[in-house]
Design a protein around this motif. Sequence first.
Motif, PDB file in Angstrom:
ATOM      1  N   GLY A  70       0.823  -1.210   0.000  1.00  0.00           N
ATOM      2  CA  GLY A  70       0.000   0.000   0.000  1.00  0.00           C
ATOM      3  C   GLY A  70       0.855   1.257   0.000  1.00  0.00           C
ATOM      4  O   GLY A  70       2.073   1.214  -0.181  1.00  0.00           O
ATOM      5  N   THR A  71       0.214   2.371   0.222  1.00  0.00           N
ATOM      6  CA  THR A  71       0.895   3.660   0.218  1.00  0.00           C
ATOM      7  C   THR A  71       1.822   3.781   1.433  1.00  0.00           C
ATOM      8  O   THR A  71       1.404   3.501   2.553  1.00  0.00           O
ATOM      9  CB  THR A  71      -0.143   4.802   0.261  1.00  0.00           C
ATOM     10  OG1 THR A  71      -1.052   4.619  -0.827  1.00  0.00           O
ATOM     11  CG2 THR A  71       0.522   6.161   0.153  1.00  0.00           C
ATOM     12  N   PRO A  72       3.067   4.196   1.223  1.00  0.00           N
ATOM     13  CA  PRO A  72       3.999   4.303   2.352  1.00  0.00           C
ATOM     14  C   PRO A  72       3.661   5.481   3.269  1.00  0.00           C
ATOM     15  O   PRO A  72       2.988   6.430   2.869  1.00  0.00           O
ATOM     16  CB  PRO A  72       5.350   4.510   1.677  1.00  0.00           C
ATOM     17  CG  PRO A  72       5.040   5.062   0.337  1.00  0.00           C
ATOM     18  CD  PRO A  72       3.707   4.526  -0.046  1.00  0.00           C
ATOM     19  N   SER A  73       4.159   5.411   4.499  1.00  0.00           N
ATOM     20  CA  SER A  73       3.973   6.507   5.453  1.00  0.00           C
ATOM     21  C   SER A  73       4.729   7.742   4.993  1.00  0.00           C
ATOM     22  O   SER A  73       4.252   8.859   5.119  1.00  0.00           O
ATOM     23  CB  SER A  73       4.473   6.101   6.841  1.00  0.00           C
ATOM     24  OG  SER A  73       3.812   4.950   7.292  1.00  0.00           O
ATOM     25  N   THR A  74       5.927   7.533   4.457  1.00  0.00           N
ATOM     26  CA  THR A  74       6.726   8.630   3.924  1.00  0.00           C
ATOM     27  C   THR A  74       7.690   8.069   2.884  1.00  0.00           C
ATOM     28  O   THR A  74       7.960   6.873   2.856  1.00  0.00           O
ATOM     29  CB  THR A  74       7.488   9.376   5.041  1.00  0.00           C
ATOM     30  OG1 THR A  74       8.101  10.546   4.503  1.00  0.00           O
ATOM     31  CG2 THR A  74       8.525   8.508   5.693  1.00  0.00           C
ATOM     32  N   VAL A  75       8.208   8.955   2.038  1.00  0.00           N
ATOM     33  CA  VAL A  75       9.104   8.557   0.960  1.00  0.00           C
ATOM     34  C   VAL A  75      10.341   9.448   1.014  1.00  0.00           C
ATOM     35  O   VAL A  75      10.240  10.655   1.221  1.00  0.00           O
ATOM     36  CB  VAL A  75       8.416   8.714  -0.423  1.00  0.00           C
ATOM     37  CG1 VAL A  75       9.376   8.404  -1.553  1.00  0.00           C
ATOM     38  CG2 VAL A  75       7.185   7.843  -0.499  1.00  0.00           C
ATOM     39  N   ALA A  76      11.515   8.845   0.813  1.00  0.00           N
ATOM     40  CA  ALA A  76      12.759   9.599   0.717  1.00  0.00           C
ATOM     41  C   ALA A  76      13.333   9.398  -0.677  1.00  0.00           C
ATOM     42  O   ALA A  76      13.169   8.335  -1.273  1.00  0.00           O
ATOM     43  CB  ALA A  76      13.754   9.124   1.759  1.00  0.00           C
TER      44      ALA A  76
END
Length: 158
Positions: A70-76
């Motif tokens: 699913g959609t990640p909590s945050t992306v770097a």
Amino acid sequence: MNQTTPRHFRAASARSLFSRFRAVAAAGLVCAALAGCSGEQFQKGYILPQGALEQIPIGASQDQVLIVLGTPSTVATLDGEVFYYISQRTSRPVAFMNQQVVDQRVIAVYFDKNRQVRRLANYGLKDGKIFDFVSRTTPTSGQEMSYLTPLFKLLSFN
């Protein structure tokens, strides 16, 4: 009790029955109050589905990761892209006490330049330090004044 039982004996039995009822009712209220204060557990953030990490092999596409996790909590985006899935489980033994962190997880999925999974990491409490992202205080530089500082300034002869 029949008609031949003295009146004062019947009144004493009624009082005894009423006092027993009050004792049982008081015990019930105490139990209900204590049940309301029992411990609670809280889950915050991402909940990892059972067996989800096994469905993501090294070399899997970014789209496959999005479908499974699913959609990640945050992306770097430093040195390739990284998806972070962050979760925290807290508990408190009694309803009015502060929550304590029981478990903290960060699932990191590292991608290469072609958006293929390069590495998976599962970080827990032992891998990091718990800190408060939102604090009620703002640190300032400078000297903190105590209660005695103004008094000493008044008494100084300079």
